[in-house]
Design a protein around this motif. Structure first.
Motif, short mmCIF file in Angstrom:
data_model
loop_
_atom_site.label_atom_id
_atom_site.label_comp_id
_atom_site.label_asym_id
_atom_site.label_seq_id
_atom_site.Cartn_x
_atom_site.Cartn_y
_atom_site.Cartn_z
N CYS A 90 39.17 101.97 109.38
CA CYS A 90 40.29 102.64 108.72
C CYS A 90 39.88 103.45 107.50
CB CYS A 90 41.34 101.60 108.32
SG CYS A 90 42.20 100.88 109.74
N ASN A 91 38.92 102.96 106.73
CA ASN A 91 38.56 103.66 105.49
C ASN A 91 37.40 104.65 105.68
OD1 ASN A 91 36.66 101.70 105.90
ND2 ASN A 91 36.66 100.91 103.82
N TYR A 92 37.12 105.02 106.93
CA TYR A 92 36.03 105.96 107.18
C TYR A 92 36.29 107.31 106.51
CZ TYR A 92 33.45 109.63 109.57
OH TYR A 92 32.70 110.75 109.83
N GLU A 93 37.53 107.79 106.57
CA GLU A 93 37.86 109.11 106.01
C GLU A 93 37.54 109.21 104.53
OE1 GLU A 93 38.73 111.56 107.90
OE2 GLU A 93 38.85 110.35 109.71
N CYS A 94 37.61 108.09 103.80
CA CYS A 94 37.32 108.10 102.36
C CYS A 94 35.86 108.49 102.09
CB CYS A 94 37.60 106.73 101.75
SG CYS A 94 39.31 106.19 101.95
N TYR A 95 34.97 108.18 103.01
CA TYR A 95 33.54 108.45 102.80
C TYR A 95 33.19 109.90 103.04
CZ TYR A 95 32.49 103.51 102.29
OH TYR A 95 32.44 102.22 101.81
N LEU A 96 34.12 110.69 103.57
CA LEU A 96 33.84 112.10 103.82
C LEU A 96 33.90 112.92 102.54
CD1 LEU A 96 35.89 112.63 107.11
CD2 LEU A 96 33.46 112.09 106.87
N ARG A 97 34.48 112.34 101.48
CA ARG A 97 34.69 113.10 100.24
C ARG A 97 33.42 113.21 99.39
NH1 ARG A 97 40.08 109.62 98.76
NH2 ARG A 97 41.30 110.19 100.62
N GLY A 98 32.49 112.29 99.55
CA GLY A 98 31.30 112.29 98.70
C GLY A 98 30.02 112.25 99.51
N LEU A 99 28.90 112.37 98.81
CA LEU A 99 27.59 112.33 99.45
C LEU A 99 27.07 110.90 99.51
CD1 LEU A 99 25.92 115.40 97.70
CD2 LEU A 99 26.96 115.34 99.97
N PHE A 100 26.19 110.65 100.44
CA PHE A 100 25.53 109.36 100.52
C PHE A 100 24.52 109.25 99.39
CE2 PHE A 100 27.28 109.68 104.70
CZ PHE A 100 27.48 108.37 105.12
N SER A 101 24.46 108.07 98.77
CA SER A 101 23.54 107.85 97.66
C SER A 101 22.46 106.85 98.06
CB SER A 101 24.32 107.32 96.45
OG SER A 101 23.44 106.98 95.39
N ASN A 102 21.35 106.86 97.32
CA ASN A 102 20.27 105.90 97.58
C ASN A 102 20.51 104.56 96.90
OD1 ASN A 102 18.81 107.68 99.17
ND2 ASN A 102 17.74 108.53 97.41
N GLU A 103 21.46 104.52 95.97
CA GLU A 103 21.75 103.27 95.28
C GLU A 103 23.07 103.39 94.53
OE1 GLU A 103 18.38 102.68 92.85
OE2 GLU A 103 18.83 104.30 91.47
N ARG A 104 23.65 102.21 94.25
CA ARG A 104 24.89 102.13 93.48
C ARG A 104 24.67 101.12 92.35
NH1 ARG A 104 28.16 106.45 94.81
NH2 ARG A 104 28.00 106.83 97.07
N LEU A 105 23.68 101.42 91.51
CA LEU A 105 23.27 100.50 90.45
C LEU A 105 23.45 101.16 89.09
CD1 LEU A 105 19.91 99.30 92.05
CD2 LEU A 105 22.16 98.26 92.32
N ASP A 106 23.71 100.34 88.08
CA ASP A 106 23.73 100.87 86.72
C ASP A 106 22.31 100.91 86.17
OD1 ASP A 106 23.05 98.30 85.78
OD2 ASP A 106 25.15 97.74 85.50
#
Length: 271
Positions: A90-106
């Motif tokens: 269901c939430n696949y469409e949300c991922y079309l708005r941004g680019l894929f990242s190599n990490e989600r870390l601070d």
């Protein structure tokens, strides 16, 4: 240049230039902004200007090639994500708005990740902070998930370093179970042939589609992913070493998605 400016023999000039060109083929280009002390300005003024232009063209082309490779990787990941999740999650469409990242870390997590990767002879692929659920009792624990080209690592986050808790070679991961809902639930099925197998791993992963796409991209096996729908008495079972299987109930909900422990002591995923 006139002959007055160059009181050297033509053969000497030709041989000297030839030797410099040979040296350039063996070593990186010099810093053309600062001429070395041994560089004869009069003799090599034209060569210097030409090399500066060539160097600028080379740098621009290198940047362009790098950008093209990044665009190509992004396109490949987007095509793979579409194949895996379109009309299935269901939430696949949300991922079309941004680019894929190599990490989600601070910044602190990145520092700990870099220190951790120095202990491995593996290539870093992806990192994200996740919630891990105990196999018994389903208590929630924060973990830093690091995906490499060879293994999946779950690490406990301490003050200034990561403490390894589980490290699963990718070839012993036999299935990735997700739901078709808006939740970020992920069940990682571990092969019984893995010698240090404690049982399957239950996670809640932010940017779930991003992580799964990266995982499938390295493994080159789309059949690892299984998307489960919601229905009456829809359940998943997870293995626990030395104990009977645990039960995960999948329930469709109109409220916010959640992964919680139910009153019947089963784990309940609401999507």
């Amino acid at each position: 240049m006139s002959k007055e400016e160059l009181p050297f023999k033509p053969t000497f000039i030709v041989n000297t230039r030839r030797q410099i060109v040979r040296n350039f083929t063996l070593h990186p280009l010099p810093n053309l902004q600062v001429l070395p002390s041994g560089w004869h300005k009069k003799m090599f003024l034209k060569a210097t200007n030409k090399l500066k232009k060539i160097h600028v063209i080379w740098k621009n082309k290198r940047i362009q090639i790098s950008q093209d490779l990044k665009r190509k990787k992004q396109l490949e990941l987007q095509i793979l994500a579409e194949y895996l999740f379109k009309d299935k999650k269901c939430n696949y469409e949300c991922y079309l708005r941004g680019l894929f990242s190599n990490e989600r870390l601070d910044s602190i997590e990145k520092y700990m990740k870099m220190s951790f990767m120095r202990t491995l002879n593996e290539k870093y692929i992806y990192g994200v902070k996740v919630i891990k659920f105990d196999r018994k009792g389903y208590k929630q624990r924060t973990r830093l998930l690091i995906l490499t080209n060879k293994s999946l690592c779950l690490n406990k986050i301490l003050k200034n370093k990561l403490k390894p808790k589980e490290k699963i070679p990718l070839n012993f991961i036999k299935k990735l179970e997700v739901t078709s809902g808006m939740d970020n639930f992920l069940l990682i099925k571990i092969s019984s042939q893995y010698p240090h197998n404690k049982g399957d791993i239950i996670l809640e992963v932010p940017y779930l589609i991003e992580f799964v796409t990266k995982f499938i991209n390295i493994s080159k096996n789309c059949k690892l992913l299984n998307i489960n729908g919601f229905g009456i008495n829809q359940k998943l079972f997870h293995d626990i070493k030395g104990s009977k299987s645990g039960v995960i109930e999948l329930k469709k909900s109109n409220s916010l998605p959640s992964v919680t422990k139910g009153k019947n002591k089963n784990l309940i995923v609401c999507g």
